[in-house]
Design an enzyme around this catalytic site. Structure first.
Site, PDB file in Angstrom:
ATOM      1  N   GLY A 266       0.830  -1.193   0.000  1.00  0.00           N
ATOM      2  CA  GLY A 266       0.000   0.000   0.000  1.00  0.00           C
ATOM      3  C   GLY A 266       0.866   1.246   0.000  1.00  0.00           C
ATOM      4  CB  CYS A 267       0.387   4.480   1.675  1.00  0.00           C
ATOM      5  SG  CYS A 267       1.271   6.003   2.010  1.00  0.00           S
ATOM      6  CG  PHE A 268       5.472   4.761  -1.797  1.00  0.00           C
ATOM      7  CD1 PHE A 268       5.159   6.065  -1.495  1.00  0.00           C
ATOM      8  CD2 PHE A 268       5.524   4.395  -3.130  1.00  0.00           C
ATOM      9  CE1 PHE A 268       4.905   6.997  -2.483  1.00  0.00           C
ATOM     10  CE2 PHE A 268       5.280   5.316  -4.132  1.00  0.00           C
ATOM     11  CZ  PHE A 268       4.968   6.630  -3.810  1.00  0.00           C
TER      12      PHE A 268
ATOM     13  CE1 TYR B 295      -3.210   7.709   3.220  1.00  0.00           C
ATOM     14  CE2 TYR B 295      -1.298   6.968   4.468  1.00  0.00           C
ATOM     15  CZ  TYR B 295      -2.257   6.754   3.493  1.00  0.00           C
ATOM     16  OH  TYR B 295      -2.269   5.569   2.811  1.00  0.00           O
TER      17      TYR B 295
END
Length: 197
Positions: free
Chosen positions: A30-32, A177
């Protein structure tokens, strides 16, 4: 001249023999931004780079076309300090292995989880770790299937934009986030509370 050159080469070889060899591991989760944080602070890890891999498109970009690629991190580590197996353990603990649509609030192909292996030994260890995860959840979550694949490593394209070390450069935005995306709470649902050291 030749004997001197041989002495220099032998001396250089002896000096570099004591230097730890750096290995690399590539993971998509997912989000790096979040995957960077998961690995960056481990002893034995010297660098974690965000980027794209797994697709056929050349030179993918975050704000442009990265179709077919995964958001991933390339972890450079000293195998004398931390093993590939230990990195795999950290990797699994930082993903939702049941999500076949992405990771947490991020959905789409680029956010899917995957382990990218560079050689037969990494493949062997990755398969063993995946089997351990399957066994762990076999009884308690028989309705769910582990969907994280093990794929052959391909060209890794570092992201040139502002994403490198985002969690360090923008800590408040990153925390917002991560919380809004429910990453930490979902990880706790899947794996339980993280160990406190």
């Amino acid at each position: 001249m030749k004997p001197l050159a041989l002495i220099c080469i032998a001396t250089l070889a002896a000096l570099t023999a004591g230097i730890s060899r750096a290995d690399q591991a590539t993971f998509a989760g997912g989000c790096f931004w979040c995957m960077e944080q998961a690995f960056q602070e481990l002893d034995g890890v010297s660098e974690v780079i965000s980027g794209f891999t797994g697709g056929t498109l050349k030179n993918p970009t975050y704000n442009g076309n990265h179709e077919g690629h995964y958001e991933a991190v390339q972890v450079t580590y000293d195998p004398q300090t931390i093993t590939y197996q230990q990195l795999l353990n950290v990797y699994w603990r930082n993903i939702d292995p049941f999500d076949d649509k992405g990771q947490f609030c991020d959905k789409g192909h680029s956010y899917l989880s995957a382990i990218f292996v560079a050689d037969d030994e990494q493949r062997r260890l990755a398969r063993l770790s995946r089997e351990q995860v399957i066994r762990r959840f076999a009884e308690q979550r028989p309705d769910l299937r582990i969907v994280t694949p093990i794929l052959a490593a391909s060209i890794f394209y570092p992201v040139k934009e502002y994403h490198q070390d985002y969690y360090l450069k923008n800590p408040w935005r990153y925390k917002f986030y991560k919380t809004a995306c429910r990453r930490a709470s979902r990880l706790e649902e899947v794996w339980g509370k993280p160990d406190k050291h």
